[in-house]
Design an enzyme around this catalytic site. Structure first.
Site, short mmCIF file in Angstrom:
data_model
loop_
_atom_site.label_atom_id
_atom_site.label_comp_id
_atom_site.label_asym_id
_atom_site.label_seq_id
_atom_site.Cartn_x
_atom_site.Cartn_y
_atom_site.Cartn_z
N ASP A 103 0.71 -1.46 -0.05
CA ASP A 103 -0.07 0.16 0.06
C ASP A 103 1.06 1.33 -0.13
O ASP A 103 2.16 1.30 0.35
CB ASP A 103 -0.81 -0.03 1.19
CG ASP A 103 -1.87 -1.36 1.29
OD1 ASP A 103 -2.16 -1.79 0.43
OD2 ASP A 103 -2.06 -1.36 2.50
N1 URA Z 1 -1.13 -5.89 3.85
C1 URA Z 1 -1.60 -4.46 3.89
O1 URA Z 1 -2.54 -4.57 4.52
N2 URA Z 1 -1.02 -3.68 3.31
C2 URA Z 1 0.17 -3.85 2.69
O2 URA Z 1 0.70 -3.18 1.99
C3 URA Z 1 0.75 -5.15 2.56
C4 URA Z 1 0.06 -6.25 3.12
#
Ligand code: URA
Length: 238
Positions: A103
């Site tokens: 993310d």
């Molecule tokens: N899980 C998440 O919530 N975000 C990420 O970036 C990776 C795994």
């Protein structure tokens, strides 16, 4: 920097043996001069000519980026800064793409490659390669939460996740998952009223970031690439 014959053979232009013969006959030139030997080292900016014609060599690359927060995991985006801005200039035209995604606000280990097969093997649910995250959160991690992760969290939308691990670590926790669902760690934790305030990926398979600094990128060697598919190093203790 890689051997000339390796670069040319991996691009499918000539076999290594042909490469040696061509070099002997002065049919391969590098940066305006006849190639001196098959094992001479060339970098990705070298101008390679075979029979006076410039050839585009596409070297297979497997690399690691230590992603900072604030960059989207995408090769282009109309609004946000992308991870591509963190890739050194000489790698920009080599067809690299991220394997899986982090993310925008998640930091840490992100594998990048131009090898579609490798990417496929890494994200294949059949292999279930582990990813280890460090999370800080608001809420109270209980034994019931730990058990719920072990059994497989059911997300708000009804999706059942594979069994996973969560344990207290420093001022947060470590979470290990073997799949790559959208916002998975945040959603799994939220389903237990644990609200992620910071998230970082520490490991994939057995590979960790090592000394690679945040925002930095480097190629992996063959051993490190193998570590992606191994899991022999125990997790740090809580
Ligand atoms: N899980 C998440 O919530 N975000 C990420 O970036 C990776 C795994």
């Amino acid at each position: 920097m890689d051997r000339l014959d390796k670069v040319i053979s991996e691009s499918g232009l000539l076999s290594r043996r042909e490469c040696r013969n061509y070099i002997r006959m002065r049919r391969i030139w590098v940066d305006g001069r006849p190639a001196s030997s098959a094992d001479m080292k060339v970098d990705s900016s070298a101008v390679i000519e075979i029979d006076r014609k410039r050839v585009v060599v596409k070297r297979r690359i497997v690399a690691l980026l230590n992603k900072p927060a604030g960059y989207v995991t995408s090769t282009s985006d109309p609004r946000d800064r992308t991870i591509m801005e963190l890739i050194p200039e000489e790698y920009r035209m080599m067809g690299l793409f991220p394997v899986g995604r982090l993310d925008k606000e998640t930091e840490g280990l992100l594998v990048m490659t131009n090898d579609g097969d490798l990417a496929h093997r890494l994200i294949s649910p059949k292999r279930g390669i582990r990813k280890v995250y460090y999370a800080k959160y608001d809420g109270e991690l209980t034994e019931a939460d730990i058990e719920a992760f072990r059994e497989g969290i059911v997300l708000k939308d009804g999706t059942r996740c594979l069994p996973s691990d969560i344990s207290r670590f420093r001022e947060g926790c470590l979470v290990t998952v073997r799949e790559g669902r959208y916002h998975q760690v945040r959603r799994m934790m939220a389903s237990r009223k644990l609200f992620v305030t910071y998230l970082e990926r520490l490991m994939e398979g057995d590979l960790s970031l090592g000394s690679l600094e945040r925002g930095h990128f480097r190629e992996l060697d063959e051993n490190e690439e193998k570590q992606l598919f191994m899991e022999e190093i125990p997790l740090p203790n809580a």
